[in-house]
Design a protein around this motif. Structure first.
Motif, PDB file in Angstrom:
ATOM      1  N   ILE A  47      14.333   2.209   5.457  1.00  0.00           N
ATOM      2  CA  ILE A  47      15.147   3.218   6.135  1.00  0.00           C
ATOM      3  C   ILE A  47      15.888   4.080   5.117  1.00  0.00           C
ATOM      4  O   ILE A  47      15.962   5.304   5.250  1.00  0.00           O
ATOM      5  N   GLU A  48      16.416   3.451   4.085  1.00  0.00           N
ATOM      6  CA  GLU A  48      17.115   4.200   3.036  1.00  0.00           C
ATOM      7  C   GLU A  48      16.180   5.211   2.369  1.00  0.00           C
ATOM      8  O   GLU A  48      16.556   6.352   2.123  1.00  0.00           O
ATOM      9  N   ASN A  49      14.972   4.782   2.091  1.00  0.00           N
ATOM     10  CA  ASN A  49      14.000   5.676   1.442  1.00  0.00           C
ATOM     11  C   ASN A  49      13.573   6.830   2.341  1.00  0.00           C
ATOM     12  O   ASN A  49      13.303   7.922   1.851  1.00  0.00           O
ATOM     13  N   LYS A  50      13.518   6.582   3.641  1.00  0.00           N
ATOM     14  CA  LYS A  50      13.103   7.630   4.585  1.00  0.00           C
ATOM     15  C   LYS A  50      14.215   8.650   4.826  1.00  0.00           C
ATOM     16  O   LYS A  50      13.953   9.787   5.189  1.00  0.00           O
ATOM     17  N   LYS A  51      15.467   8.221   4.665  1.00  0.00           N
ATOM     18  CA  LYS A  51      16.630   9.101   4.834  1.00  0.00           C
ATOM     19  C   LYS A  51      16.641   9.824   6.179  1.00  0.00           C
ATOM     20  O   LYS A  51      16.940  11.013   6.262  1.00  0.00           O
ATOM     21  N   SER A  52      16.322   9.096   7.219  1.00  0.00           N
ATOM     22  CA  SER A  52      16.287   9.674   8.558  1.00  0.00           C
ATOM     23  C   SER A  52      17.669   9.648   9.193  1.00  0.00           C
ATOM     24  O   SER A  52      18.304   8.598   9.272  1.00  0.00           O
ATOM     25  N   LYS A  53      18.100  10.784   9.662  1.00  0.00           N
ATOM     26  CA  LYS A  53      19.401  10.880  10.332  1.00  0.00           C
ATOM     27  C   LYS A  53      19.437  10.009  11.584  1.00  0.00           C
ATOM     28  O   LYS A  53      20.507   9.573  12.003  1.00  0.00           O
ATOM     29  N   SER A  54      18.280   9.721  12.166  1.00  0.00           N
ATOM     30  CA  SER A  54      18.225   8.884  13.373  1.00  0.00           C
ATOM     31  C   SER A  54      18.650   7.447  13.095  1.00  0.00           C
ATOM     32  O   SER A  54      18.916   6.693  14.028  1.00  0.00           O
ATOM     33  N   SER A  55      18.738   7.068  11.847  1.00  0.00           N
ATOM     34  CA  SER A  55      19.061   5.689  11.482  1.00  0.00           C
ATOM     35  C   SER A  55      20.550   5.436  11.278  1.00  0.00           C
ATOM     36  O   SER A  55      20.958   4.283  11.125  1.00  0.00           O
ATOM     37  N   VAL A  56      21.359   6.466  11.295  1.00  0.00           N
ATOM     38  CA  VAL A  56      22.786   6.325  10.963  1.00  0.00           C
ATOM     39  C   VAL A  56      23.478   5.304  11.858  1.00  0.00           C
ATOM     40  O   VAL A  56      24.114   4.372  11.365  1.00  0.00           O
ATOM     41  N   ASP A  57      23.382   5.452  13.167  1.00  0.00           N
ATOM     42  CA  ASP A  57      24.073   4.522  14.069  1.00  0.00           C
ATOM     43  C   ASP A  57      23.524   3.107  13.934  1.00  0.00           C
ATOM     44  O   ASP A  57      24.280   2.126  14.018  1.00  0.00           O
ATOM     45  N   TYR A  58      22.226   2.979  13.721  1.00  0.00           N
ATOM     46  CA  TYR A  58      21.611   1.658  13.569  1.00  0.00           C
ATOM     47  C   TYR A  58      22.129   0.957  12.315  1.00  0.00           C
ATOM     48  O   TYR A  58      22.457  -0.226  12.351  1.00  0.00           O
ATOM     49  N   LEU A  59      22.189   1.684  11.213  1.00  0.00           N
ATOM     50  CA  LEU A  59      22.712   1.102   9.980  1.00  0.00           C
ATOM     51  C   LEU A  59      24.169   0.686  10.148  1.00  0.00           C
ATOM     52  O   LEU A  59      24.567  -0.399   9.721  1.00  0.00           O
ATOM     53  N   TYR A  60      24.935   1.548  10.763  1.00  0.00           N
ATOM     54  CA  TYR A  60      26.353   1.245  10.980  1.00  0.00           C
ATOM     55  C   TYR A  60      26.499  -0.033  11.806  1.00  0.00           C
ATOM     56  O   TYR A  60      27.272  -0.920  11.464  1.00  0.00           O
ATOM     57  N   ILE A  68       0.821  -1.224   0.000  1.00  0.00           N
ATOM     58  CA  ILE A  68       0.000   0.000   0.000  1.00  0.00           C
ATOM     59  C   ILE A  68       0.850   1.268   0.000  1.00  0.00           C
ATOM     60  O   ILE A  68       0.336   2.366   0.102  1.00  0.00           O
ATOM     61  N   GLN A  69       2.173   1.101  -0.116  1.00  0.00           N
ATOM     62  CA  GLN A  69       3.110   2.227  -0.098  1.00  0.00           C
ATOM     63  C   GLN A  69       2.902   3.088   1.150  1.00  0.00           C
ATOM     64  O   GLN A  69       2.748   4.309   1.080  1.00  0.00           O
ATOM     65  N   TYR A  70       2.929   2.421   2.274  1.00  0.00           N
ATOM     66  CA  TYR A  70       2.717   3.047   3.576  1.00  0.00           C
ATOM     67  C   TYR A  70       3.820   4.055   3.877  1.00  0.00           C
ATOM     68  O   TYR A  70       4.984   3.821   3.583  1.00  0.00           O
ATOM     69  N   GLU A  71       3.438   5.172   4.441  1.00  0.00           N
ATOM     70  CA  GLU A  71       4.388   6.207   4.845  1.00  0.00           C
ATOM     71  C   GLU A  71       4.729   6.005   6.317  1.00  0.00           C
ATOM     72  O   GLU A  71       3.969   6.402   7.198  1.00  0.00           O
ATOM     73  N   TYR A  72       5.842   5.372   6.578  1.00  0.00           N
ATOM     74  CA  TYR A  72       6.253   5.057   7.937  1.00  0.00           C
ATOM     75  C   TYR A  72       6.623   6.330   8.700  1.00  0.00           C
ATOM     76  O   TYR A  72       7.360   7.158   8.197  1.00  0.00           O
ATOM     77  N   SER A  73       6.105   6.427   9.906  1.00  0.00           N
ATOM     78  CA  SER A  73       6.424   7.559  10.775  1.00  0.00           C
ATOM     79  C   SER A  73       7.063   7.067  12.070  1.00  0.00           C
ATOM     80  O   SER A  73       7.158   7.815  13.031  1.00  0.00           O
ATOM     81  N   CYS A  74       7.492   5.829  12.077  1.00  0.00           N
ATOM     82  CA  CYS A  74       7.987   5.186  13.301  1.00  0.00           C
ATOM     83  C   CYS A  74       9.436   4.744  13.135  1.00  0.00           C
ATOM     84  O   CYS A  74       9.747   3.565  13.258  1.00  0.00           O
ATOM     85  N   MET A  75      10.303   5.689  12.868  1.00  0.00           N
ATOM     86  CA  MET A  75      11.699   5.342  12.634  1.00  0.00           C
ATOM     87  C   MET A  75      12.311   4.644  13.844  1.00  0.00           C
ATOM     88  O   MET A  75      13.150   3.768  13.683  1.00  0.00           O
ATOM     89  N   ASP A  76      11.860   4.999  15.037  1.00  0.00           N
ATOM     90  CA  ASP A  76      12.401   4.344  16.228  1.00  0.00           C
ATOM     91  C   ASP A  76      12.141   2.841  16.200  1.00  0.00           C
ATOM     92  O   ASP A  76      13.027   2.040  16.491  1.00  0.00           O
TER      93      ASP A  76
END
Length: 166
Positions: free
Chosen positions: A90-103, A61-69
């Motif tokens: 996460i890549e599509n959302k480009k949230s800075k909050s995800s940097v440490d998690y991705l690393y 449904i191409q959901y717009e996630y608002s729950c990056m946490d």
């Protein structure tokens, strides 16, 4: 995951009901469909099947996630097998909050990915860091350039080079 909910999802996936019928029936039985809330519940209950179903539905449904946490925490959870899907979101959302998690995800040893000798998952995380961009992501990419893993190191160097061109 409730057996009745799962069967309703399967009906949608098989195409035996339309999306509109699915939503109507879902909301009549369970209330408003909030994929973020459902993912949070699935995370708390460590329900891998629910993670699979809700991420699939979100994609459908191409959901717009608002729950990056929640997405970030799921990325580092080892009890499900949807890590690559999470990296894509996460890549599509480009949230800075995800940097440490991705690393940190780059260094995870996931049992179901023990075949991944080419470090595909790790390189997807490196690419996601690059797409997010910013100082924190660039610092992580530079750290990865010193990695003892040549595949990860080369990908990080490539992403830094590509960012300089832009």
């Amino acid at each position: 995951m409730v057996k009745e909910k799962l069967e309703l999802f399967r009906s949608l996936m098989r195409g035996s009901i339309s999306y509109d019928s699915f939503i109507e029936e879902y909301e009549a039985k369970y209330g408003f469909l909030d994929i973020c809330k459902e993912l949070g519940s699935a995370k708390e209950g460590k329900d891998a099947k629910a993670i699979d179903v809700y991420l699939y539905l979100g994609s459908l449904i191409q959901y717009e996630y608002s729950c990056m946490d929640i997405l970030n925490e799921l990325l580092l959870s080892d009890w499900h097998n949807k890590h690559e899907d999470l990296v894509r979101i996460i890549e599509n959302k480009k949230s800075k909050s995800s940097v440490d998690y991705l690393y940190n995800a780059i260094f995870m040893k996931l049992e179901y990915m023990d075949y991944d000798d080419d470090y595909v998952f790790a390189t997807k995380c490196v690419r996601a860091l690059s797409k997010i961009g910013g100082d924190a992501a660039m610092k992580k990419l530079k750290l990865l350039c010193a990695s003892g893993n040549n595949i990860i190191k080369d990908r990080a160097m490539k992403e830094i080079k590509n960012n300089k061109k832009e």
